[in-house]
Design a protein around this motif. Structure first.
Motif, mmCIF file in Angstrom:
data_model
loop_
_atom_site.group_PDB
_atom_site.id
_atom_site.type_symbol
_atom_site.label_atom_id
_atom_site.label_comp_id
_atom_site.label_asym_id
_atom_site.label_seq_id
_atom_site.Cartn_x
_atom_site.Cartn_y
_atom_site.Cartn_z
ATOM 1 N N LEU A 88 0.810 -1.217 0.000
ATOM 2 C CA LEU A 88 0.000 0.000 0.000
ATOM 3 C C LEU A 88 0.847 1.272 0.000
ATOM 4 C CD1 LEU A 88 -2.885 -0.584 2.580
ATOM 5 C CD2 LEU A 88 -3.061 -0.539 0.084
ATOM 6 N N TYR A 89 1.899 1.299 0.819
ATOM 7 C CA TYR A 89 2.534 2.579 1.154
ATOM 8 C C TYR A 89 4.005 2.712 0.775
ATOM 9 C CZ TYR A 89 -1.597 3.085 4.142
ATOM 10 O OH TYR A 89 -2.868 3.171 4.606
ATOM 11 N N MET A 90 4.763 1.623 0.846
ATOM 12 C CA MET A 90 6.208 1.764 0.659
ATOM 13 C C MET A 90 6.523 1.939 -0.828
ATOM 14 S SD MET A 90 7.316 1.683 3.712
ATOM 15 C CE MET A 90 6.457 1.343 5.248
ATOM 16 N N ARG A 91 7.383 2.890 -1.132
ATOM 17 C CA ARG A 91 7.735 3.172 -2.514
ATOM 18 C C ARG A 91 9.253 3.293 -2.630
ATOM 19 N NH1 ARG A 91 3.477 1.528 -2.804
ATOM 20 N NH2 ARG A 91 1.558 2.448 -3.602
ATOM 21 N N THR A 92 9.755 2.916 -3.802
ATOM 22 C CA THR A 92 11.198 3.010 -4.014
ATOM 23 C C THR A 92 11.617 4.470 -4.143
ATOM 24 O OG1 THR A 92 11.081 0.891 -5.123
ATOM 25 C CG2 THR A 92 13.086 2.163 -5.449
ATOM 26 N N ASN A 93 10.729 5.320 -4.688
ATOM 27 C CA ASN A 93 11.021 6.755 -4.831
ATOM 28 C C ASN A 93 12.339 6.942 -5.574
ATOM 29 O OD1 ASN A 93 10.400 9.441 -4.528
ATOM 30 N ND2 ASN A 93 11.126 9.580 -2.411
ATOM 31 N N THR A 94 12.405 6.308 -6.729
ATOM 32 C CA THR A 94 13.658 6.182 -7.471
ATOM 33 C C THR A 94 14.282 7.518 -7.825
ATOM 34 O OG1 THR A 94 12.730 4.188 -8.437
ATOM 35 C CG2 THR A 94 14.678 5.129 -9.531
ATOM 36 N N LYS A 95 15.578 7.628 -7.553
ATOM 37 C CA LYS A 95 16.353 8.775 -8.036
ATOM 38 C C LYS A 95 17.164 8.264 -9.209
ATOM 39 C CE LYS A 95 19.262 12.493 -6.275
ATOM 40 N NZ LYS A 95 19.913 13.045 -5.079
ATOM 41 N N GLY A 96 16.647 8.489 -10.411
ATOM 42 C CA GLY A 96 17.249 7.900 -11.600
ATOM 43 C C GLY A 96 16.125 7.461 -12.528
ATOM 44 N N VAL A 97 16.346 6.365 -13.247
ATOM 45 C CA VAL A 97 15.335 5.933 -14.224
ATOM 46 C C VAL A 97 14.168 5.257 -13.505
ATOM 47 C CG1 VAL A 97 14.889 4.508 -16.236
ATOM 48 C CG2 VAL A 97 17.077 5.681 -16.000
ATOM 49 N N HIS A 98 12.988 5.803 -13.693
ATOM 50 C CA HIS A 98 11.794 5.421 -12.954
ATOM 51 C C HIS A 98 10.745 4.901 -13.920
ATOM 52 C CE1 HIS A 98 8.210 6.781 -10.314
ATOM 53 N NE2 HIS A 98 8.740 5.720 -9.761
ATOM 54 N N ALA A 99 10.243 3.708 -13.675
ATOM 55 C CA ALA A 99 9.110 3.188 -14.457
ATOM 56 C C ALA A 99 7.841 3.656 -13.772
ATOM 57 C CB ALA A 99 9.167 1.668 -14.522
ATOM 58 N N GLU A 100 6.976 4.326 -14.520
ATOM 59 C CA GLU A 100 5.814 4.949 -13.893
ATOM 60 C C GLU A 100 4.598 4.886 -14.808
ATOM 61 O OE1 GLU A 100 7.498 8.790 -13.263
ATOM 62 O OE2 GLU A 100 7.246 9.407 -15.352
ATOM 63 N N ARG A 101 3.429 4.953 -14.178
ATOM 64 C CA ARG A 101 2.180 4.935 -14.933
ATOM 65 C C ARG A 101 1.737 6.358 -15.252
ATOM 66 N NH1 ARG A 101 -2.148 1.767 -11.582
ATOM 67 N NH2 ARG A 101 -1.378 3.282 -10.094
ATOM 68 N N TRP A 102 1.219 6.511 -16.454
ATOM 69 C CA TRP A 102 0.566 7.756 -16.829
ATOM 70 C C TRP A 102 -0.769 7.400 -17.468
ATOM 71 C CZ3 TRP A 102 2.304 12.779 -16.046
ATOM 72 C CH2 TRP A 102 3.643 12.914 -15.627
ATOM 73 N N ARG A 103 -1.683 8.361 -17.493
ATOM 74 C CA ARG A 103 -2.928 8.173 -18.233
ATOM 75 C C ARG A 103 -3.127 9.381 -19.136
ATOM 76 N NH1 ARG A 103 -8.905 8.974 -16.733
ATOM 77 N NH2 ARG A 103 -9.873 7.963 -18.511
ATOM 78 N N HIS A 104 -3.363 9.118 -20.390
ATOM 79 C CA HIS A 104 -3.599 10.204 -21.339
ATOM 80 C C HIS A 104 -5.052 10.632 -21.203
ATOM 81 C CE1 HIS A 104 -2.853 11.840 -25.699
ATOM 82 N NE2 HIS A 104 -3.022 12.795 -24.790
ATOM 83 N N ALA A 105 -5.348 11.270 -20.037
ATOM 84 C CA ALA A 105 -6.737 11.484 -19.632
ATOM 85 C C ALA A 105 -7.493 12.390 -20.609
ATOM 86 C CB ALA A 105 -6.774 12.068 -18.229
ATOM 87 N N ARG A 106 -6.812 13.413 -21.113
ATOM 88 C CA ARG A 106 -7.479 14.342 -22.033
ATOM 89 C C ARG A 106 -7.033 14.070 -23.473
ATOM 90 N NH1 ARG A 106 -5.726 16.191 -17.568
ATOM 91 N NH2 ARG A 106 -7.229 16.796 -15.979
ATOM 92 N N GLY A 107 -6.838 12.805 -23.783
ATOM 93 C CA GLY A 107 -6.484 12.372 -25.126
ATOM 94 C C GLY A 107 -7.203 11.060 -25.374
ATOM 95 N N CYS A 108 -6.434 10.003 -25.554
ATOM 96 C CA CYS A 108 -7.049 8.706 -25.844
ATOM 97 C C CYS A 108 -7.653 8.070 -24.605
ATOM 98 C CB CYS A 108 -6.024 7.771 -26.472
ATOM 99 S SG CYS A 108 -4.650 7.359 -25.357
ATOM 100 N N GLY A 109 -7.323 8.599 -23.430
ATOM 101 C CA GLY A 109 -7.918 8.081 -22.202
ATOM 102 C C GLY A 109 -7.245 6.828 -21.667
#
Lengths: 419, 97
Positions: free
Chosen positions: B43-64
């Motif tokens: 739930l809570y612990m995160r690597t908080n990467t300083k460097g190359v980070h794999a992350e989620r995005w959502r193109h909310a105001r585009g393709c969704g």
């Protein structure tokens, strides 16, 4: 602090001498081979912890290691707002401990931190704001923290530039005012603590980045690897704000933190026009005027985690839209500078001042968007925690384990910055 | 403002997107079998990467659509993006500066 003590007389004497006799306010130190306690992070929280360790806990050999220059991180990048009107009793006790230390900090340090209790006014724009702020007012009064409800007219009387026209997009429906809140000079806090700590024998080592945390066979901390060599340490306290996750990962400790850029900006300096601190959580703006005359304006966090100390312009534009609506007299004011700091945000928006699973390693982090106000209290409690190897009753709830045990202290509504 | 490479639409300005945090965190199949520490870690612990980070995005105001991206958090430079369900690409596509 005999030689360098500030007083009206010493200022007069040195001014008659053409100000040529001032000496450096603190020593620049080279790392020694070993210390009893090493603090990682030379911001206000870290320097303050070193000062209290020396002044109140009589720890002998103390060093502060800082990867850049002291006060160059979030201590020098915030909007200097001080208040303690948080919702829960745990938080009110923590932040009010800090406000009480602010009140005589200039005298204690013999350094003018320019603490000004000009009042912090939080604006309500919706019926939900009104309900939640009134709840805060009542909760604060139960915790012995001053906070009062103002009508829009009373808010305007307290802060004349405020626009209380009912026809603006988010009209002001009232405000919560903490009169003991205010501002202080952020750099002076770092410098004042550095000067007082240095006077007590604390070594302040700049340009010294931690690259490793050494542990003995039992797992206990025994020292640090840094860009300026190895340093043995009995105890290590990490007070590294946005870089805390990176530092503690060197000891294999995972934290519930994410680091985001938080931006702020200042206007050109003008005559005194703004008498208090005004904040709006809902439309996201907060503003005060420094003694230098520039309006200090806080913007929001960027959407994504980052360590770049900069953010996107649209975040600032959004805040200026709100400022211009609430204070129309500032519409033609020019902005001079903007910057970003990296804030370490916890899931419940409350900090962590605690022991870690590694013996001898302590952490003070998670202050998110509101760490400056807590500087003296946080430093004081962190020093206590390190010296006694146990938390002070005030910071006992602010552990890492609260996330495992479900004892969150959810201050998302009190933290003014949307994130 | 960042230009974010949506794998479906190409590069678009940051304001079209919402951020989804660290990628590849898999929700445990049966949380009731976990102890508190393991559940808190998810739930809570995160690597908080300083460097190359794999992350989620959502193109909310585009393709969704949601997608994953690799970004260097010390420079904010995007190193690429890939569709949900695809594995995290190897980093030979361009080391961060």
């Amino acid at each position: 602090m005999s030689k360098q003590r500030f007083s009206a007389l010493s200022l007069l004497r040195r001014s008659l001498g053409g100000h040529r006799s001032w000496e450096p306010q603190w020593r620049k130190s080279e790392p020694k081979p070993a210390y009893d306690v090493v603090i990682v992070g030379g911001g206000g929280h870290g320097l303050g912890a070193a000062y209290y360790l020396a002044a109140e806990h009589r720890v002998g050999r103390i060093a502060v290691v800082e990867k850049g220059w002291i006060g160059g991180g979030n201590t020098g990048r915030n909007t200097t707002i001080i208040r303690s009107n948080y919702l829960f009793a745990e938080s009110a006790a923590l932040y009010d401990h800090s406000v009480k230390l602010w009140e005589d900090l200039s005298q204690v340090l013999n350094y003018n931190v320019m603490f000004s209790q000009r009042g912090v006014m939080m604006l309500a724009h919706t019926v939900h704001d009104v309900q939640v702020f009134k709840r805060h007012v009542h909760a604060n009064r139960c915790s012995g923290v001053d906070n009062e409800w103002l009508t829009p007219e009373e808010a305007k009387a307290f802060c004349p530039p405020l626009n209380i026209d009912p026809d603006i997009r988010y009209p002001v429906l009232g405000a919560a005012l903490q009169r003991r809140g205010g501002t202080a000079r952020h750099d002076a806090v770092a410098w004042g603590y550095a000067r007082a700590a240095s006077e007590l024998g604390v070594d302040i080592i700049e340009n010294c980045e931690v690259t490793g945390i050494r542990r003995d066979a039992q797992g206990r901390v025994e020292g640090l690897e840094t860009t300026r060599g190895s340093i043995r340490a009995g105890k290590v306290g990490v007070s590294a704000a946005g870089n805390t996750s990176a530092v503690l990962s060197l000891a294999g400790v995972r934290l519930p933190l994410e680091s985001y850029p938080l931006q702020a900006l200042v206007s050109e300096p003008v005559k005194p026009v703004f008498p208090c601190v005004a904040m709006s959580n809902t439309i996201h703006a907060y503003i005060s005027q420094s003694d230098k005359g520039d309006l200090v304006i806080g913007a929001g966090t960027d959407a994504y985690t980052s360590y770049t100390q900069r953010g996107a312009l649209h975040i600032n534009m959004h805040t200026l839209d709100a400022i211009c609506e609430l204070f129309p007299m500032f519409r033609r004011l020019r902005m001079m500078r903007n910057w970003g700091g990296i804030v370490d945000v916890t899931p419940d928006r409350s900090p962590i001042i605690a022991k870690t699973p590694v013996p001898g390693l302590y952490v003070n982090c998670g202050w998110g968007t509101g760490g400056f106000k807590a500087t003296p209290g946080s430093a004081h409690l962190f020093a206590w925690t390190i010296a006694n190897d146990a938390p002070h009753p005030i910071n006992a709830p602010f552990t890492i384990e609260r996330f495992r045990d479900g004892h969150l202290i959810d201050e998302a509504a009190a933290a003014a910055v949307a994130h | 403002m960042l230009l974010i490479p949506c794998p479906h639409c190409g590069e678009r300005p940051e304001i079209e997107f919402t951020y989804g945090g660290e990628a590849h965190l898999v929700r445990p199949a049966d949380p009731s079998t976990l102890d508190d520490a393991a559940w808190a870690d998810y739930l809570y612990m995160r690597t908080n990467t300083k460097g190359v980070h794999a992350e989620r995005w959502r193109h909310a105001r585009g393709c969704g659509r949601f997608f994953n991206a690799l970004r260097d958090t010390t420079t904010d430079q995007f190193l690429g993006s890939y569709r949900i369900g695809e594995p995290k690409p190897a980093l030979s596509m361009g080391e961060p500066r």
